[in-house]
Motif scaffolding. Structure first.
Motif, PDB file in Angstrom:
ATOM      1  N   PHE A  28     -68.260  46.749  -9.411  1.00 60.78           N
ATOM      2  CA  PHE A  28     -68.057  47.876 -10.314  1.00 60.78           C
ATOM      3  C   PHE A  28     -66.834  47.606 -11.170  1.00 60.78           C
ATOM      4  N   GLU A  29     -67.055  47.673 -12.501  1.00 62.46           N
ATOM      5  CA  GLU A  29     -65.926  47.516 -13.400  1.00 62.46           C
ATOM      6  C   GLU A  29     -65.056  48.770 -13.313  1.00 62.46           C
ATOM      7  N   SER A  30     -63.805  48.552 -13.324  1.00 57.24           N
ATOM      8  CA  SER A  30     -62.901  49.699 -13.267  1.00 57.24           C
ATOM      9  C   SER A  30     -62.895  50.406 -14.619  1.00 57.24           C
ATOM     10  N   LEU A  31     -63.002  51.708 -14.622  1.00 50.95           N
ATOM     11  CA  LEU A  31     -63.028  52.504 -15.833  1.00 50.95           C
ATOM     12  C   LEU A  31     -61.618  52.692 -16.357  1.00 50.95           C
ATOM     13  N   PRO A  32     -61.483  52.674 -17.703  1.00 51.80           N
ATOM     14  CA  PRO A  32     -60.133  52.904 -18.244  1.00 51.80           C
ATOM     15  C   PRO A  32     -59.690  54.328 -17.977  1.00 51.80           C
ATOM     16  N   GLU A  33     -58.436  54.475 -17.804  1.00 59.10           N
ATOM     17  CA  GLU A  33     -57.904  55.804 -17.560  1.00 59.10           C
ATOM     18  C   GLU A  33     -57.980  56.646 -18.825  1.00 59.10           C
ATOM     19  N   ARG A  34     -58.389  57.888 -18.695  1.00 57.51           N
ATOM     20  CA  ARG A  34     -58.483  58.812 -19.815  1.00 57.51           C
ATOM     21  C   ARG A  34     -57.546  59.986 -19.580  1.00 57.51           C
ATOM     22  N   THR A  35     -56.939  60.381 -20.660  1.00 61.70           N
ATOM     23  CA  THR A  35     -56.015  61.507 -20.577  1.00 61.70           C
ATOM     24  C   THR A  35     -56.661  62.744 -21.196  1.00 61.70           C
ATOM     25  N   ILE A  36     -56.003  63.859 -21.038  1.00 67.99           N
ATOM     26  CA  ILE A  36     -56.492  65.099 -21.644  1.00 67.99           C
ATOM     27  C   ILE A  36     -56.551  64.974 -23.150  1.00 67.99           C
ATOM     28  N   THR A  37     -55.604  64.225 -23.712  1.00 64.18           N
ATOM     29  CA  THR A  37     -55.589  64.012 -25.166  1.00 64.18           C
ATOM     30  C   THR A  37     -56.838  63.278 -25.624  1.00 64.18           C
ATOM     31  N   ASP A  38     -57.276  62.263 -24.846  1.00 65.35           N
ATOM     32  CA  ASP A  38     -58.487  61.523 -25.189  1.00 65.35           C
ATOM     33  C   ASP A  38     -59.702  62.436 -25.199  1.00 65.35           C
ATOM     34  N   TYR A  39     -59.831  63.263 -24.178  1.00 66.20           N
ATOM     35  CA  TYR A  39     -60.964  64.188 -24.116  1.00 66.20           C
ATOM     36  C   TYR A  39     -60.901  65.219 -25.237  1.00 66.20           C
ATOM     37  N   ALA A  40     -59.709  65.684 -25.564  1.00 67.08           N
ATOM     38  CA  ALA A  40     -59.568  66.654 -26.648  1.00 67.08           C
ATOM     39  C   ALA A  40     -59.959  66.028 -27.994  1.00 67.08           C
ATOM     40  N   ARG A  41     -59.576  64.763 -28.209  1.00 63.51           N
ATOM     41  CA  ARG A  41     -59.945  64.076 -29.447  1.00 63.51           C
ATOM     42  C   ARG A  41     -61.467  63.909 -29.542  1.00 63.51           C
ATOM     43  N   LYS A  42     -62.073  63.513 -28.445  1.00 61.75           N
ATOM     44  CA  LYS A  42     -63.529  63.348 -28.440  1.00 61.75           C
ATOM     45  C   LYS A  42     -64.232  64.678 -28.684  1.00 61.75           C
ATOM     46  N   LEU A  43     -63.710  65.756 -28.112  1.00 57.90           N
ATOM     47  CA  LEU A  43     -64.300  67.080 -28.316  1.00 57.90           C
ATOM     48  C   LEU A  43     -64.201  67.496 -29.783  1.00 57.90           C
ATOM     49  N   ARG A  44     -63.042  67.218 -30.412  1.00 56.51           N
ATOM     50  CA  ARG A  44     -62.882  67.568 -31.832  1.00 56.51           C
ATOM     51  C   ARG A  44     -63.871  66.794 -32.703  1.00 56.51           C
ATOM     52  N   LEU A  45     -64.078  65.522 -32.400  1.00 55.17           N
ATOM     53  CA  LEU A  45     -65.043  64.720 -33.156  1.00 55.17           C
ATOM     54  C   LEU A  45     -66.462  65.278 -33.013  1.00 55.17           C
ATOM     55  N   SER A  46     -66.812  65.675 -31.793  1.00 55.46           N
ATOM     56  CA  SER A  46     -68.146  66.249 -31.571  1.00 55.46           C
ATOM     57  C   SER A  46     -68.303  67.562 -32.318  1.00 55.46           C
ATOM     58  N   GLN A  47     -67.243  68.378 -32.302  1.00 60.02           N
ATOM     59  CA  GLN A  47     -67.306  69.658 -33.006  1.00 60.02           C
ATOM     60  C   GLN A  47     -67.435  69.461 -34.512  1.00 60.02           C
ATOM     61  N   ARG A  48     -66.735  68.454 -35.068  1.00 64.05           N
ATOM     62  CA  ARG A  48     -66.856  68.174 -36.489  1.00 64.05           C
ATOM     63  C   ARG A  48     -68.268  67.708 -36.847  1.00 64.05           C
ATOM     64  N   GLY A  49     -68.848  66.842 -35.984  1.00 67.65           N
ATOM     65  CA  GLY A  49     -70.220  66.399 -36.231  1.00 67.65           C
ATOM     66  C   GLY A  49     -71.208  67.549 -36.170  1.00 67.65           C
ATOM     67  N   GLU A  50     -71.016  68.442 -35.193  1.00 66.72           N
ATOM     68  CA  GLU A  50     -71.894  69.613 -35.090  1.00 66.72           C
ATOM     69  C   GLU A  50     -71.749  70.523 -36.300  1.00 66.72           C
ATOM     70  N   ALA A  51     -70.510  70.689 -36.780  1.00 65.15           N
ATOM     71  CA  ALA A  51     -70.284  71.537 -37.952  1.00 65.15           C
ATOM     72  C   ALA A  51     -70.969  70.948 -39.191  1.00 65.15           C
ATOM     73  N   ARG A  52     -70.873  69.619 -39.355  1.00 66.32           N
ATOM     74  CA  ARG A  52     -71.545  68.985 -40.495  1.00 66.32           C
ATOM     75  C   ARG A  52     -73.057  69.149 -40.397  1.00 66.32           C
ATOM     76  N   LEU A  53     -73.586  69.005 -39.186  1.00 66.96           N
ATOM     77  CA  LEU A  53     -75.021  69.170 -38.996  1.00 66.96           C
ATOM     78  C   LEU A  53     -75.459  70.600 -39.294  1.00 66.96           C
ATOM     79  N   ARG A  54     -74.687  71.578 -38.845  1.00 62.92           N
ATOM     80  CA  ARG A  54     -75.027  72.971 -39.127  1.00 62.92           C
ATOM     81  C   ARG A  54     -74.967  73.264 -40.626  1.00 62.92           C
ATOM     82  N   ALA A  55     -73.969  72.688 -41.312  1.00 63.25           N
ATOM     83  CA  ALA A  55     -73.857  72.895 -42.757  1.00 63.25           C
ATOM     84  C   ALA A  55     -75.044  72.278 -43.483  1.00 63.25           C
ATOM     85  N   THR A  56     -75.469  71.099 -43.037  1.00 68.02           N
ATOM     86  CA  THR A  56     -76.633  70.446 -43.658  1.00 68.02           C
ATOM     87  C   THR A  56     -77.901  71.265 -43.455  1.00 68.02           C
TER      88      THR A  56
END
Length: 230
Positions: A25-53
């Motif tokens: 098993f490859e060891s997974l890189p450590e993720r911080t709360i900041t990483d998850y928050a950044r990923k969540l913001r990116l997903s929310q922006r993509g969803e917002a663009r999709l809703r606008a379209t």
């Protein structure tokens, strides 16, 4: 772990496969709360663009449907106005026929009134089909030809038999309507330039289409064909 010779080997305790140096098993890189928050913001922006379209596309479809409904309304209104105009002309000619001093003049005015009334009837038959309905083509053409025969024989002189032959088929109104206009045009040409019996033929073709043919005893003949699916 099962060896090639069937023996069971012990699983290494250092997280590596037997005979290999790479870990299971490859060891997974450590993720911080900041990483998850950044990923969540990116997903929310993509969803917002999709809703606008999607919202823009829905608005475009609403505008397109509104234009189509408006055009259909204008078409219906213009057809009604034309029909009302024909009926008014027919009524005026009929009134003049009743007050004409000479019998021959009255007969001609009455004949013109009947013919204009029949033109209005044909116009109504062609332009007021239910767009969502299936139309029995043979019966539809039979009624059109009957209207033409009535119009031609109104003076008891111009008697031109018009017959519809062949098998019946159900077609969408979007196809039957234009075929009715074609039939009227070709029948009119046959009346003007031909003699004797006029025949409208309906036949199925080998490729699951249809063929609509016109013939008369004179020199004019025409044929129109098409694919039943188009």
């Amino acid at each position: 772990m099962l060896e090639a010779d069937g023996r069971i080997a012990e699983i290494p305790q250092d997280n590596t496969r037997a005979g290999f140096s790479t870990p299971l098993f490859e060891s997974l890189p450590e993720r911080t709360i900041t990483d998850y928050a950044r990923k969540l913001r990116l997903s929310q922006r993509g969803e917002a663009r999709l809703r606008a379209t999607l919202a823009a596309e829905k608005a475009r479809l609403r505008r397109q449907n509104a234009r189509a409904e408006q055009q259909e309304l204008f078409h219906r209104e213009s057809c009604h106005r034309l029909l009302n105009g024909l009926q008014m002309v027919s009524a005026l000619l009929s009134m003049q026929a009743r007050t004409a001093a000479q019998a021959e003049t009255a007969a001609q005015l009455l004949l013109a009134s009947r013919r204009i009334g029949m033109i209005g009837h044909i116009h109504q038959r062609l332009n007021f089909l239910d767009p969502a309905a299936m139309v029995p083509l043979k019966g539809f053409l039979d009624e059109l030809c009957c209207d033409f025969s009535t119009m031609l024989s109104a003076d008891n002189v111009m008697r031109r038999p018009i017959a519809v032959e062949g098998t019946d088929m159900d077609l969408p109104a979007a196809i039957a309507g234009p075929l009715g206009f074609i039939a009227c045009e070709l029948i009119t040409n046959a009346i003007k330039h031909g003699d004797g019996r006029i025949t409208v033929g309906i036949a199925r073709t080998s490729n699951a289409g249809y063929a609509l043919s016109f013939s008369n005893d004179g020199s004019m003949s025409a044929k129109a064909g098409g694919d039943a699916g188009g």
